[in-house]
Design a protein around this motif. Structure first.
Motif, mmCIF file in Angstrom:
data_model
loop_
_atom_site.group_PDB
_atom_site.id
_atom_site.type_symbol
_atom_site.label_atom_id
_atom_site.label_comp_id
_atom_site.label_asym_id
_atom_site.label_seq_id
_atom_site.Cartn_x
_atom_site.Cartn_y
_atom_site.Cartn_z
ATOM 1 N N ALA A 232 -42.301 41.111 -84.282
ATOM 2 C CA ALA A 232 -42.135 39.703 -84.526
ATOM 3 C C ALA A 232 -41.358 39.900 -86.187
ATOM 4 N N THR A 233 -41.989 40.803 -87.138
ATOM 5 C CA THR A 233 -41.393 40.862 -88.231
ATOM 6 C C THR A 233 -39.967 41.298 -88.253
ATOM 7 N N ALA A 234 -39.717 42.404 -87.150
ATOM 8 C CA ALA A 234 -38.555 42.820 -87.088
ATOM 9 C C ALA A 234 -37.570 41.931 -86.398
ATOM 10 N N VAL A 235 -37.792 41.170 -85.731
ATOM 11 C CA VAL A 235 -37.016 40.069 -84.968
ATOM 12 C C VAL A 235 -36.756 38.840 -86.071
ATOM 13 N N ASN A 236 -37.545 38.384 -86.620
ATOM 14 C CA ASN A 236 -37.574 37.334 -87.582
ATOM 15 C C ASN A 236 -38.442 37.503 -88.799
ATOM 16 N N ARG A 237 -38.004 37.995 -89.821
ATOM 17 C CA ARG A 237 -38.954 38.052 -90.886
ATOM 18 C C ARG A 237 -39.536 36.884 -91.520
ATOM 19 N N MET A 238 -38.649 35.948 -91.597
ATOM 20 C CA MET A 238 -39.272 34.616 -92.387
ATOM 21 C C MET A 238 -40.039 33.841 -91.327
ATOM 22 N N GLY A 239 -39.889 34.091 -90.042
ATOM 23 C CA GLY A 239 -40.694 33.222 -88.970
ATOM 24 C C GLY A 239 -42.054 33.993 -88.817
ATOM 25 N N ALA A 240 -41.883 35.396 -89.003
ATOM 26 C CA ALA A 240 -43.362 36.151 -88.996
ATOM 27 C C ALA A 240 -44.170 35.845 -90.132
ATOM 28 N N ARG A 241 -43.525 35.559 -91.403
ATOM 29 C CA ARG A 241 -44.341 35.328 -92.461
ATOM 30 C C ARG A 241 -44.945 33.881 -92.504
ATOM 31 N N LEU A 242 -44.270 32.851 -91.610
ATOM 32 C CA LEU A 242 -44.604 31.521 -91.385
ATOM 33 C C LEU A 242 -45.763 31.497 -90.551
ATOM 34 N N MET A 243 -45.890 32.576 -89.730
ATOM 35 C CA MET A 243 -46.933 32.766 -88.841
ATOM 36 C C MET A 243 -48.079 33.489 -89.183
ATOM 37 N N GLY A 244 -48.217 33.810 -90.593
ATOM 38 C CA GLY A 244 -49.074 34.535 -91.107
ATOM 39 C C GLY A 244 -49.297 35.989 -91.198
ATOM 40 N N ILE A 245 -48.102 36.472 -90.645
ATOM 41 C CA ILE A 245 -48.037 38.310 -90.681
ATOM 42 C C ILE A 245 -47.559 38.606 -92.278
ATOM 43 N N SER A 246 -48.264 39.313 -92.694
ATOM 44 C CA SER A 246 -48.166 39.759 -94.225
ATOM 45 C C SER A 246 -47.031 40.838 -94.252
ATOM 46 N N PRO A 247 -45.793 40.516 -94.858
ATOM 47 C CA PRO A 247 -44.722 41.548 -95.080
ATOM 48 C C PRO A 247 -45.297 42.755 -95.746
ATOM 49 N N VAL A 248 -45.971 42.535 -96.409
ATOM 50 C CA VAL A 248 -46.737 43.795 -97.148
ATOM 51 C C VAL A 248 -47.378 44.696 -96.065
ATOM 52 N N PHE A 249 -48.156 44.043 -95.412
ATOM 53 C CA PHE A 249 -48.942 44.959 -94.387
ATOM 54 C C PHE A 249 -47.900 45.595 -93.657
ATOM 55 N N ALA A 250 -46.743 44.994 -93.076
ATOM 56 C CA ALA A 250 -45.775 45.219 -92.238
ATOM 57 C C ALA A 250 -45.133 46.509 -92.704
ATOM 58 N N GLY A 251 -44.630 46.197 -94.102
ATOM 59 C CA GLY A 251 -44.252 47.426 -94.679
ATOM 60 C C GLY A 251 -44.856 48.759 -94.661
ATOM 61 N N LYS A 252 -46.172 48.522 -95.254
ATOM 62 C CA LYS A 252 -47.040 49.739 -95.225
ATOM 63 C C LYS A 252 -47.343 50.395 -93.898
ATOM 64 N N VAL A 253 -47.517 49.858 -92.808
ATOM 65 C CA VAL A 253 -47.625 50.176 -91.610
ATOM 66 C C VAL A 253 -46.745 50.967 -91.129
ATOM 67 N N THR A 254 -45.333 50.452 -91.145
ATOM 68 C CA THR A 254 -44.249 51.139 -90.729
ATOM 69 C C THR A 254 -43.883 52.301 -91.310
ATOM 70 N N PHE A 255 -44.200 52.367 -92.796
ATOM 71 C CA PHE A 255 -43.927 53.481 -93.729
ATOM 72 C C PHE A 255 -44.954 54.486 -93.263
#
Length: 350
Positions: A232-255
């Motif tokens: 979801a973060t890859a498809v739409n970062r802003m939409g994922a953030r509005l759905m409660g998905i932390s961009p910090v969490f997503a960044g750390k997991v992908t790294f």
């Protein structure tokens, strides 16, 4: 050129292509989720290979002390942020203190193991797991220290920071591992005969582990909650953030995933080729060619393109060995031209 030579070259091409496919997928994953082109991906490959070689030689690597230093800086920044946020809100979140203690304790245990065990005598599987346990934490820590504070910056700024981090890691690799190359012991010395051609067992290890890892990544993204969150973060970062998905969490997991793939790739290819502290850049650049073929958007096409890069490289060594690198990197030009002619310009999200 005869059939036997063609099969041998094809074997090398598929082996290299499997590694390039893993690196292409990790580069693509990090880019789609965070907009960061992970230039230091190749350093994770060399850090994994050279750390494994140091463990097999019985010499405790200084990488553990570097990890401890970065963990302490990471924890200090997190605790400072917790203090500022809690002071403003009037409530302290002590969960951050607990998590910092866990990270420091984990690093301390690794250092104790590195300096108390007879590293050369432990099983090879344990050596590989210890290498991964030592190298993989660098991914999320580097994201926290260098990219999280500027996560909303322009893509060009993120690229500049990524290049600077690559240069720094090459220098650190020289300081920690020295200028000498290293090669590890193969997982198995046996071979399998396929007609007139002898297949090396290490080649089969590389191919089978690469396929297994790609399948596991597919299942994780299709079937697990965290995988769907990253998609979801890859498809739409802003939409994922509005759905409660932390961009910090997503960044750390992908790294973390990219670091795991890079370190595992280094462990797989270390018995096949001698790696030096600066060997990772060319390896990751060939994975990047595969990602470009996929348009930095399509995972299957990127994997197929990476395998094609491996095959082109292998056969170029036979027909024009002096120009094999030029031939491989020239593959980018027609795909970039085709993409520029068929793609519409889209403004970057704010």
């Amino acid at each position: 050129m005869n059939f036997q030579i063609a099969v041998l070259l094809g074997q090398d091409g598929v082996t290299n292509g499997a590694i390039y496919a893993l690196l292409a997928l990790s580069i693509l994953l990090v880019f789609t989720v965070t907009r960061i082109l992970l230039i230091p991906q190749g350093e994770f490959v060399t850090f994994g290979a050279l750390t494994m070689a140091a463990i097999q030689s019985g010499k405790p690597t200084a990488l553990g002390w570097l990890l401890l230093a970065l963990v302490l800086i990471d924890c200090a920044l997190d605790l400072r942020q917790m203090w500022k946020t809690g002071k403003q809100a009037g409530v302290m979140n002590y969960g951050e203190i607990k998590w910092s203690a866990i990270k420091i304790g984990y690093t301390a245990i690794l250092l104790v193991l590195l300096h108390s065990l007879t590293l050369a005598d432990i099983p090879m599987l344990a050596q590989a797991l210890l290498t991964l346990a030592l190298v993989v934490p660098f991914g999320p820590i580097l994201y926290r220290l260098f990219f999280q504070p500027i996560a909303s910056a322009h893509s060009l700024v993120l690229l500049i920071v990524s290049i600077a981090l690559h240069v720094a890691m090459v220098g650190i690799g020289l300081l920690l591992f020295g200028p000498e190359g290293a090669r590890t012991a193969p997982f198995s010395d046996s071979g399998f005969r396929l007609g007139p051609v002898m297949l090396k067992s290490q080649t089969l290890w590389v191919i089978l582990v690469s396929i297994a890892l790609i399948v596991m990544l597919f299942i994780a993204f299709e079937r697990t909650l965290y995988g769907k969150a990253l998609r979801a973060t890859a498809v739409n970062r802003m939409g994922a953030r509005l759905m409660g998905i932390s961009p910090v969490f997503a960044g750390k997991v992908t790294f973390a995933m990219a670091t795991f793939i890079g370190a595992l790739s280094g462990i797989l290819i270390a018995p096949i080729t001698t790696l030096y502290f600066d060997s990772g850049f060319i390896i990751s650049l060939k994975g990047f060619v595969g990602a470009i073929i996929g348009g930095l958007a399509s995972y299957p096409i990127a994997a197929i393109g990476a395998v094609a890069v491996g095959m082109v490289e292998a056969f170029s060594m036979f027909w024009a060995s002096n120009y094999k690198e030029i031939i491989v990197f020239t593959l980018i030009i027609p795909f970039l031209l085709w993409r520029s002619l068929t793609s519409r310009h889209v403004e970057e999200e704010e």
